[in-house]
Design a protein around this motif. Structure first.
Motif, mmCIF file in Angstrom:
data_model
loop_
_atom_site.group_PDB
_atom_site.id
_atom_site.type_symbol
_atom_site.label_atom_id
_atom_site.label_comp_id
_atom_site.label_asym_id
_atom_site.label_seq_id
_atom_site.Cartn_x
_atom_site.Cartn_y
_atom_site.Cartn_z
ATOM 1 N N LEU A 81 -5.691 -4.569 14.733
ATOM 2 C CA LEU A 81 -6.094 -3.977 13.466
ATOM 3 C C LEU A 81 -7.586 -4.154 13.214
ATOM 4 C CD1 LEU A 81 -3.070 -4.954 11.197
ATOM 5 C CD2 LEU A 81 -3.406 -2.907 12.580
ATOM 6 N N ASP A 82 -8.155 -5.266 13.652
ATOM 7 C CA ASP A 82 -9.605 -5.453 13.545
ATOM 8 C C ASP A 82 -10.338 -4.396 14.375
ATOM 9 O OD1 ASP A 82 -9.410 -7.661 11.853
ATOM 10 O OD2 ASP A 82 -9.454 -9.110 13.489
ATOM 11 N N SER B 285 8.984 -4.889 29.115
ATOM 12 C CA SER B 285 8.593 -5.888 28.132
ATOM 13 C C SER B 285 9.696 -6.918 27.937
ATOM 14 C CB SER B 285 8.283 -5.230 26.789
ATOM 15 O OG SER B 285 8.080 -6.214 25.791
ATOM 16 N N PRO B 286 9.334 -8.205 27.966
ATOM 17 C CA PRO B 286 10.332 -9.236 27.691
ATOM 18 C C PRO B 286 10.585 -9.411 26.196
ATOM 19 C CG PRO B 286 8.215 -10.260 28.095
ATOM 20 C CD PRO B 286 8.015 -8.782 28.289
ATOM 21 N N TRP B 287 9.790 -8.698 25.365
ATOM 22 C CA TRP B 287 9.892 -8.847 23.913
ATOM 23 C C TRP B 287 10.110 -7.484 23.289
ATOM 24 C CZ3 TRP B 287 5.395 -8.341 20.219
ATOM 25 C CH2 TRP B 287 5.794 -8.633 18.911
ATOM 26 N N PHE B 288 11.124 -7.370 22.440
ATOM 27 C CA PHE B 288 11.500 -6.075 21.867
ATOM 28 C C PHE B 288 10.402 -5.480 20.987
ATOM 29 C CE2 PHE B 288 12.367 -8.938 18.412
ATOM 30 C CZ PHE B 288 12.145 -8.197 17.274
ATOM 31 N N GLY B 289 9.494 -6.322 20.485
ATOM 32 C CA GLY B 289 8.471 -5.832 19.563
ATOM 33 C C GLY B 289 7.278 -5.169 20.217
ATOM 34 N N ILE C 18 -8.221 7.727 5.524
ATOM 35 C CA ILE C 18 -7.598 6.823 6.486
ATOM 36 C C ILE C 18 -6.131 6.714 6.105
ATOM 37 C CG2 ILE C 18 -7.450 4.437 7.311
ATOM 38 C CD1 ILE C 18 -10.479 4.250 7.025
ATOM 39 N N ALA C 19 -5.264 7.099 7.027
ATOM 40 C CA ALA C 19 -3.815 7.114 6.782
ATOM 41 C C ALA C 19 -3.142 6.141 7.737
ATOM 42 C CB ALA C 19 -3.253 8.521 6.996
ATOM 43 N N ILE C 20 -2.243 5.311 7.214
ATOM 44 C CA ILE C 20 -1.554 4.352 8.068
ATOM 45 C C ILE C 20 -0.046 4.445 7.873
ATOM 46 C CG2 ILE C 20 -3.556 2.814 7.836
ATOM 47 C CD1 ILE C 20 -1.679 0.852 6.377
ATOM 48 N N GLU C 21 0.674 3.831 8.798
ATOM 49 C CA GLU C 21 2.141 3.851 8.809
ATOM 50 C C GLU C 21 2.677 2.924 7.711
ATOM 51 O OE1 GLU C 21 5.746 2.445 11.787
ATOM 52 O OE2 GLU C 21 3.753 2.803 12.637
ATOM 53 N N THR D 153 2.367 -2.381 19.459
ATOM 54 C CA THR D 153 3.112 -3.417 18.743
ATOM 55 C C THR D 153 2.524 -3.540 17.346
ATOM 56 O OG1 THR D 153 3.878 -5.719 18.810
ATOM 57 C CG2 THR D 153 1.611 -5.304 19.519
ATOM 58 N N HIS D 154 3.315 -4.029 16.423
ATOM 59 C CA HIS D 154 2.847 -4.185 15.045
ATOM 60 C C HIS D 154 2.477 -5.635 14.753
ATOM 61 C CE1 HIS D 154 3.601 -0.138 13.832
ATOM 62 N NE2 HIS D 154 4.917 -0.219 13.830
#
Length: 400
Positions: free
Chosen positions: A41-42, A372-376, A60-63, A34-35
């Motif tokens: 992230l920590d 998942s009940p949440w789309f995220g 370091i490469a991120i989306e 999930t985002h």
């Protein structure tokens, strides 16, 4: 069963990760299910810090948008701009508001302070200039590529002038119209101007390649590499816009596939300059085909991780992240017969799991896929365990 699973777990630290791998991979990717959760992230920040300091990773490469990422890279390598400016202009998808992302950038700048250039840590965004609502104009990438070449290559070798590009591009609003994502007729991607721009972009990239020895000598390998990024981005965006204007049933499949293709091309280019750490959604980094439903239609395409893995083999490694709860999003304690439920029953708050040993411990047991009940939030697919080099499990994700 619980004892067997317990024996597959280790502390979340660089040493534990490296024990899962036969050698240091050129690209070591960490996914998230999930985002937008700073807890995850920590964890990424701490693990990546250890891998940089102990294993010599240098990027370091991120989306995030690859073009915007250049702003961050300039800051962390040379101190260009301010931290506030970088967080505002250097990230896409709203990632610049994250306290954990801010801390990552701050730490990278502090790490580089006083170090010689070859030892400095680099930053990269590897997503295209794309959002859910559409795609950016190719103007920035095209004009940057043309500008780099025009200052160093004879004018009579050029397929067009800067003025021609400007005329064909027109107003940027034509390219960024959000209505075009769901209505192909609102896209300019197959207009006569767009088709001509695709040919010109291809010619400019070819000219860049043809002039490589001269350009590297006249500028630097780093400047030339940045120009290659401009070329990849321009051609990728024009291809994406073309499919936005298409009415074929495969339109959405091609769009999601093209996005991951852009990501993969950027990751392969990043890998050329040395060992890199990668962070993105699990779905972009997995080796298996990605799937989703959009508009009632099932979509299947190869993820960036699958594409990169096909090219790099064992030089690519992927750690997926799974989690127990995100209660503030309605994701409660997982069912005991799911992989997440089995891991949730262990006492530790977070750990690294040997995915291969976990699959062996499960034996003929077929864990139930979590819903998942949440789309995220995308739960772990038990069928994908064999495609992981490791698994990071976080028991509870509190609200950031």
């Amino acid at each position: 069963m619980a004892t067997d699973i317990k024996e597959t777990t280790h502390a979340v630290e660089a040493a534990s990760v490296m024990k899962l791998l036969s050698a240091r991979p050129r690209l070591l990717a960490l996914g998230e299910p999930t985002h937008g959760e700073d807890t995850l992230l920590d964890l990424r920040n701490e693990l990546f810090r250890q891998l940089v300091e102990q294993q010599g990773y240098r990027t370091i490469a991120i989306e995030s948008d690859c073009m915007r990422g250049l702003v961050v890279d300039d800051y962390v390598t040379s101190g260009t701009g301010t931290l506030d400016e970088v967080m505002e202009h250097g990230f896409s998808h709203g990632w610049g508001t994250s306290a954990a992302n801010r801390e990552l950038v701050r730490w990278m700048r502090a790490y580089n302070d006083g170090r010689p250039a070859p030892e400095r840590l680099r930053f990269a965004g590897f997503d295209g200039p794309l959002e859910i609502t559409g795609a950016a104009s190719p103007r920035q990438a095209l004009t940057a590529l043309h500008g780099y070449l025009s200052a160093r290559v004879d004018a009579d070798l050029f397929p067009c002038t800067a003025e021609t590009l400007d005329r064909l591009l027109g107003d940027d609003d034509r390219w960024t119209n959000p209505a075009a994502m769901m209505d192909p007729t609102r896209s300019v991607g197959k207009s006569a101007e767009a088709n001509e721009l695709r040919l010109l972009a291809d010619d400019l990239v070819s000219l860049l390649d043809e002039q490589t020895p001269h350009l590297i000598k006249e500028t630097s390998r780093e400047d030339w590499d940045r120009a290659r990024l401009y070329g990849r981005t321009a051609t990728g965006l024009l291809r994406y816009h073309s499919w936005m204007a298409d009415t074929a049933p495969s339109r959405m499949t091609r769009l999601v596939g093209l996005r991951d293709r852009i990501m993969a091309d950027n990751l392969l280019a990043i890998a050329e300059r040395g060992p890199a750490l990668v962070h993105a959604h699990n779905g972009h980094l997995q080796r298996e085909k990605s799937t989703m439903r959009m508009g009632g239609r099932p979509l299947e395409w190869w993820s960036a991780g699958a594409l990169v893995s096909a090219h790099l083999g064992e030089e690519y490694a992927f750690l997926a992240t799974a989690l127990g709860t995100i209660r503030h999003q309605g994701v409660d304690t997982p069912a005991p017969d799911s992989v997440e439920g089995l891991l949730y029953a262990l006492p530790e708050d977070r750990y690294v799991v040997d995915a291969a040993r976990l699959a062996t411990a499960l034996g003929d047991t077929r864990p139930a896929p979590r819903v998942s009940p949440w789309f995220g939030y995308a739960p772990l697919d038990p069928a994908h365990l064999a495609g992981f080099d490791g698994l990071v499990f976080v028991k509870d994700v509190p609200q950031s």
